[in-house]
Design a protein around this motif. Structure first.
Motif, mmCIF file in Angstrom:
data_model
loop_
_atom_site.group_PDB
_atom_site.id
_atom_site.type_symbol
_atom_site.label_atom_id
_atom_site.label_comp_id
_atom_site.label_asym_id
_atom_site.label_seq_id
_atom_site.Cartn_x
_atom_site.Cartn_y
_atom_site.Cartn_z
ATOM 1 N N PRO A 160 0.836 -1.208 0.000
ATOM 2 C CA PRO A 160 0.000 0.000 0.000
ATOM 3 C C PRO A 160 0.869 1.256 0.000
ATOM 4 C CG PRO A 160 0.020 -1.010 2.178
ATOM 5 C CD PRO A 160 0.764 -1.939 1.278
ATOM 6 N N GLN A 161 0.391 2.279 -0.696
ATOM 7 C CA GLN A 161 1.099 3.549 -0.776
ATOM 8 C C GLN A 161 0.423 4.593 0.118
ATOM 9 O OE1 GLN A 161 4.040 3.561 -2.854
ATOM 10 N NE2 GLN A 161 3.420 1.437 -2.477
ATOM 11 N N ARG A 162 1.118 5.688 0.364
ATOM 12 C CA ARG A 162 0.582 6.734 1.237
ATOM 13 C C ARG A 162 -0.661 7.393 0.659
ATOM 14 N NH1 ARG A 162 6.129 9.912 3.126
ATOM 15 N NH2 ARG A 162 7.087 8.138 4.240
ATOM 16 N N ASP A 163 -0.771 7.418 -0.665
ATOM 17 C CA ASP A 163 -1.918 8.064 -1.294
ATOM 18 C C ASP A 163 -3.120 7.128 -1.432
ATOM 19 O OD1 ASP A 163 -1.032 6.350 -3.226
ATOM 20 O OD2 ASP A 163 -0.586 7.888 -4.730
ATOM 21 N N GLY A 164 -3.013 5.931 -0.849
ATOM 22 C CA GLY A 164 -4.129 4.989 -0.892
ATOM 23 C C GLY A 164 -4.030 3.968 -2.010
ATOM 24 N N ARG A 165 -3.164 4.198 -2.983
ATOM 25 C CA ARG A 165 -2.985 3.221 -4.055
ATOM 26 C C ARG A 165 -2.252 1.996 -3.528
ATOM 27 N NH1 ARG A 165 0.270 3.967 -7.753
ATOM 28 N NH2 ARG A 165 1.573 5.553 -6.705
ATOM 29 N N GLN A 166 -2.249 0.960 -4.322
ATOM 30 C CA GLN A 166 -1.540 -0.253 -3.943
ATOM 31 C C GLN A 166 -0.720 -0.746 -5.124
ATOM 32 O OE1 GLN A 166 -2.766 -3.776 -1.213
ATOM 33 N NE2 GLN A 166 -3.436 -4.371 -3.237
ATOM 34 N N MET A 167 0.582 -0.836 -4.936
ATOM 35 C CA MET A 167 1.450 -1.423 -5.944
ATOM 36 C C MET A 167 1.530 -2.925 -5.681
ATOM 37 S SD MET A 167 4.664 1.159 -6.587
ATOM 38 C CE MET A 167 5.438 0.628 -5.071
ATOM 39 N N VAL A 168 1.538 -3.688 -6.752
ATOM 40 C CA VAL A 168 1.645 -5.142 -6.618
ATOM 41 C C VAL A 168 2.887 -5.608 -7.368
ATOM 42 C CG1 VAL A 168 0.579 -7.380 -7.051
ATOM 43 C CG2 VAL A 168 -0.850 -5.413 -6.421
ATOM 44 N N TYR A 169 3.840 -6.126 -6.597
ATOM 45 C CA TYR A 169 5.011 -6.749 -7.193
ATOM 46 C C TYR A 169 4.736 -8.242 -7.346
ATOM 47 C CZ TYR A 169 7.704 -2.523 -6.139
ATOM 48 O OH TYR A 169 8.175 -1.233 -6.077
ATOM 49 N N ALA A 170 5.296 -8.825 -8.366
ATOM 50 C CA ALA A 170 5.194 -10.275 -8.571
ATOM 51 C C ALA A 170 6.572 -10.819 -8.909
ATOM 52 C CB ALA A 170 4.206 -10.597 -9.684
ATOM 53 N N ILE A 171 6.882 -11.972 -8.352
ATOM 54 C CA ILE A 171 8.126 -12.668 -8.664
ATOM 55 C C ILE A 171 7.766 -13.950 -9.405
ATOM 56 C CG2 ILE A 171 10.106 -13.900 -7.729
ATOM 57 C CD1 ILE A 171 10.486 -10.995 -7.442
ATOM 58 N N ASP A 172 8.239 -14.054 -10.640
ATOM 59 C CA ASP A 172 7.969 -15.215 -11.489
ATOM 60 C C ASP A 172 9.276 -15.972 -11.680
ATOM 61 O OD1 ASP A 172 6.774 -17.004 -13.166
ATOM 62 O OD2 ASP A 172 6.537 -15.635 -14.853
ATOM 63 N N ILE A 173 9.293 -17.247 -11.282
ATOM 64 C CA ILE A 173 10.514 -18.050 -11.375
ATOM 65 C C ILE A 173 10.245 -19.302 -12.209
ATOM 66 C CG2 ILE A 173 12.386 -19.169 -10.107
ATOM 67 C CD1 ILE A 173 10.160 -17.205 -7.977
ATOM 68 N N PRO A 174 10.651 -19.312 -13.461
ATOM 69 C CA PRO A 174 10.566 -20.557 -14.241
ATOM 70 C C PRO A 174 11.551 -21.573 -13.685
ATOM 71 C CG PRO A 174 10.848 -18.620 -15.666
ATOM 72 C CD PRO A 174 11.139 -18.187 -14.259
ATOM 73 N N ARG A 175 11.115 -22.820 -13.553
ATOM 74 C CA ARG A 175 11.999 -23.854 -12.995
ATOM 75 C C ARG A 175 12.871 -24.437 -14.110
ATOM 76 N NH1 ARG A 175 9.760 -24.568 -7.898
ATOM 77 N NH2 ARG A 175 7.495 -24.421 -7.793
ATOM 78 N N ARG A 176 13.677 -23.585 -14.683
ATOM 79 C CA ARG A 176 14.635 -24.015 -15.702
ATOM 80 C C ARG A 176 15.862 -23.126 -15.606
ATOM 81 N NH1 ARG A 176 10.833 -21.050 -18.763
ATOM 82 N NH2 ARG A 176 11.744 -19.212 -19.762
ATOM 83 N N THR A 177 16.959 -23.609 -16.142
ATOM 84 C CA THR A 177 18.189 -22.833 -16.103
ATOM 85 C C THR A 177 18.266 -21.913 -17.308
ATOM 86 O OG1 THR A 177 19.383 -24.604 -17.231
ATOM 87 C CG2 THR A 177 19.439 -24.602 -14.825
ATOM 88 N N ASP A 178 19.011 -20.848 -17.150
ATOM 89 C CA ASP A 178 19.236 -19.907 -18.222
ATOM 90 C C ASP A 178 20.200 -20.528 -19.231
ATOM 91 O OD1 ASP A 178 19.552 -17.669 -19.767
ATOM 92 O OD2 ASP A 178 21.083 -16.786 -18.474
ATOM 93 N N PRO A 179 19.818 -20.639 -20.514
ATOM 94 C CA PRO A 179 20.704 -21.290 -21.482
ATOM 95 C C PRO A 179 22.030 -20.569 -21.659
ATOM 96 C CG PRO A 179 18.847 -20.211 -22.580
ATOM 97 C CD PRO A 179 18.563 -20.188 -21.119
#
Length: 216
Positions: free
Chosen positions: A41-60
């Protein structure tokens, strides 16, 4: 000092995002993807939503898994794991193990640690729902996981101690050790599978300890 050094290294691994939209979690992605959210939540009443996406694979390119940071549904940044993303009011720290995630937490500037919320359709989300709806069954699974790890690690250490103790310098200084337990191959294999399943179950709850590290 060590923590500052780790933060600097993590910052060098971060690259800017391309703004692509976050894709919904699909049931067939259960073994291949983890997805977590952090509403702030932000001071102005808005809400930021962070998301963490982790593919279960290695970086080629680099051979290591990556975490992707989304802000309000748009790709904001990415980093090889372990990752530390600076966000509003703190840092999102992400780290993995051989069995899944061992850390996906929001650490505030004041040092308070909060786990991120798993997507309800993900494997981590389904495990969290089991804990909420059937706490007794969840505790039983947790106890069984620790028990399998203790048995597997303990028996393996006993069996490994014998050949190690027969190395001449060790045998001459402390003597040789004969293990009272010699398990058949099939039982050793079954214990190894049990330890893997136990550590995987613990990873779904973001539980990781030295016991999991030894058992891998």
């Amino acid at each position: 000092m060590i923590e500052d050094w780790r933060q600097r290294r993590a910052a060098k691994r971060i690259t800017s995002g391309d703004g692509r939209p976050l894709k919904r979690f699909r049931w067939w992605q259960l073994p291949f993807r983890a997805l977590f959210y952090l509403p702030l939540p932000q001071r102005d009443g808005r809400q930021m939503v962070y998301a963490i996406d982790i593919p279960r694979r290695t970086d080629p390119e680099g051979g290591r898994a990556r975490a992707h940071l989304y802000l309000d549904g748009r790709h904001h940044a990415e980093s090889k794991l372990p990752a530390a993303f600076p966000v509003e009011g703190g840092t999102i720290e992400v780290a993995n193990s051989a069995f899944g995630l061992k850390r996906c937490h929001y650490v505030t500037i004041a040092g308070r640690v909060h786990p991120l919320v798993p997507d309800p359709k993900s494997a981590e989300g389904r495990r969290a729902r089991l804990e909420r709806s059937h706490p007794a069954l969840s505790r039983a699974f947790g106890f069984l996981s620790v028990l399998l790890l203790l048995i597997g690690v303990g028996l393996n250490l006993l069996q490994l101690a014998e050949p190690i103790s027969q190395i001449p310098p060790i045998a001459n200084s402390v003597g040789s050790f004969r293990s009272p337990i010699h398990l058949p191959i099939w039982l050793n294999f079954a214990l190894a599978v049990g330890a893997i399943l136990a550590s995987t179950e613990r990873a779904l709850r973001l539980r990781f300890s030295m016991l999991d590290h030894i058992g891998k």
